[in-house]
Motif scaffolding. Structure first.
Motif, short mmCIF file in Angstrom:
data_model
loop_
_atom_site.label_atom_id
_atom_site.label_comp_id
_atom_site.label_asym_id
_atom_site.label_seq_id
_atom_site.Cartn_x
_atom_site.Cartn_y
_atom_site.Cartn_z
N VAL A 173 0.83 -1.20 0.00
CA VAL A 173 0.00 0.00 0.00
C VAL A 173 0.87 1.25 0.00
O VAL A 173 0.64 2.19 -0.79
CB VAL A 173 -0.95 0.00 1.22
N ASP A 174 1.86 1.29 0.88
CA ASP A 174 2.70 2.49 1.02
C ASP A 174 3.46 2.81 -0.26
O ASP A 174 3.58 3.99 -0.65
CB ASP A 174 3.68 2.33 2.18
N LYS A 175 4.00 1.79 -0.94
CA LYS A 175 4.73 2.03 -2.19
C LYS A 175 3.80 2.61 -3.25
O LYS A 175 4.18 3.51 -4.00
CB LYS A 175 5.34 0.72 -2.70
N SER A 176 2.57 2.10 -3.27
CA SER A 176 1.60 2.61 -4.23
C SER A 176 1.25 4.06 -3.94
O SER A 176 1.27 4.92 -4.85
CB SER A 176 0.33 1.74 -4.17
N VAL A 177 0.95 4.36 -2.70
CA VAL A 177 0.54 5.71 -2.32
C VAL A 177 1.69 6.71 -2.52
O VAL A 177 1.46 7.86 -2.91
CB VAL A 177 0.06 5.74 -0.86
N GLU A 178 2.91 6.27 -2.29
CA GLU A 178 4.06 7.16 -2.47
C GLU A 178 4.12 7.70 -3.90
O GLU A 178 4.42 8.88 -4.13
CB GLU A 178 5.36 6.41 -2.15
N VAL A 179 3.79 6.85 -4.86
CA VAL A 179 3.80 7.27 -6.27
C VAL A 179 2.53 8.04 -6.62
O VAL A 179 2.58 9.14 -7.18
CB VAL A 179 3.94 6.04 -7.20
N LEU A 180 1.39 7.47 -6.28
CA LEU A 180 0.11 8.04 -6.72
C LEU A 180 -0.20 9.38 -6.03
O LEU A 180 -0.84 10.24 -6.63
CB LEU A 180 -1.02 7.05 -6.44
N SER A 181 0.23 9.54 -4.79
CA SER A 181 -0.10 10.77 -4.06
C SER A 181 0.57 12.00 -4.65
O SER A 181 0.20 13.13 -4.33
CB SER A 181 0.29 10.63 -2.59
N LYS A 182 1.55 11.80 -5.53
CA LYS A 182 2.19 12.93 -6.20
C LYS A 182 1.36 13.45 -7.37
O LYS A 182 1.65 14.51 -7.93
CB LYS A 182 3.59 12.52 -6.69
N LEU A 183 0.34 12.69 -7.75
CA LEU A 183 -0.53 13.10 -8.86
C LEU A 183 -1.58 14.08 -8.35
O LEU A 183 -2.13 13.91 -7.26
CB LEU A 183 -1.23 11.88 -9.46
N PRO A 184 -1.89 15.12 -9.12
CA PRO A 184 -2.85 16.13 -8.66
C PRO A 184 -4.28 15.62 -8.52
O PRO A 184 -5.08 16.22 -7.82
CB PRO A 184 -2.76 17.22 -9.74
#
Length: 238
Positions: A173-184
């Protein structure tokens, strides 16, 4: 005492159904004009024409398409709900989504994509020599092309949550959120792959402040932490 609790619970449930019209949340995967046996799953695929027909029939039946975030907000706060609402979501991030996103944008219909960042490199296939996933560059530009589109997490890669240890699921989950959370256009919603989950995985997501998105085929009346989805297909009741 137990029987009394059951009776009260049934009464409250019936009262909830009387005062709250359910919100439908639909899930689809691959949409294209033709089915490709080498690159598509029959159970996940729907033709472009059938997809459009189902969406427009919801509109004809008086449903309003709203965003996933608005739906969850209504499920938490509505005291009464008379209007008919429906939400569109798509899992996995197949490249074939590009066939339908322009049309959804023209119709002003919001959609949430649940993505696996591990597949953003443009090389991954689910089936050998089959269809690719959206690339990192394509995902990065989606908010410019489709302002009503939002993105949630489907995990780092497409694995079943109950098969992972607590440590591995946390990392996934954390690896996914680290990438996706940078998207607006990112929203903190997590859709389980195949809908498989446990109470422990639910707790992990809730502790992270994420909204859980299941795949149980049920309609939504009220919720404070999760939503249920129905598969968008030709047998869908409208």
């Amino acid at each position: 005492m137990t029987n009394i609790k059951k009776i009260v619970s049934r009464i409250l449930y019936k009262w909830t159904k009387l005062r709250l019209r359910p919100i439908r949340v639909l899930c689809f995967h691959q949409v294209s004009d033709q089915f490709d046996e080498e690159g598509m799953y029959a159970q996940d695929w729907i033709s472009t024409s059938d997809f459009k027909d189902i969406v427009l029939r919801f509109v004809e039946k008086g449903y309003k398409f709203i965003s996933l975030s608005e739906a969850f907000d209504r499920l938490r706060h509505d005291t009464f709900r008379c209007k008919k609402y429906v939400v569109l979501t798509a899992d996995d991030g197949w490249a074939s989504l590009k066939n339908i996103l322009p049309w959804l944008n023209e119709q002003r219909i919001p959609v949430t994509l649940f993505l696996n960042p591990a597949f953003f490199d443009g090389k991954h296939y689910r089936i050998k020599n089959g269809e690719k996933y959206l690339t990192a560059e394509e995902v990065q530009n989606l908010h410019k092309l489709y302002p009503l589109l939002t993105i949630g997490s489907h995990g780092w890669e497409h694995v079943s949550a109950p098969l992972l240890s607590e440590v591995d699921f946390n990392e996934n989950v954390d690896k996914s959120v680290e990438v996706l959370s940078k998207l607006p256009n990112y929203i903190p919603y997590f859709a389980y792959t195949w809908g498989w989950h446990t109470d422990d995985t639910d707790k992990i997501l809730i502790d992270k402040g994420m909204v859980i998105v299941n795949m149980k085929g049920r309609k939504n009346y009220q919720s404070h932490y999760a939503l249920d989805r129905e598969e968008l297909n030709l047998n869908l009741e409208i």
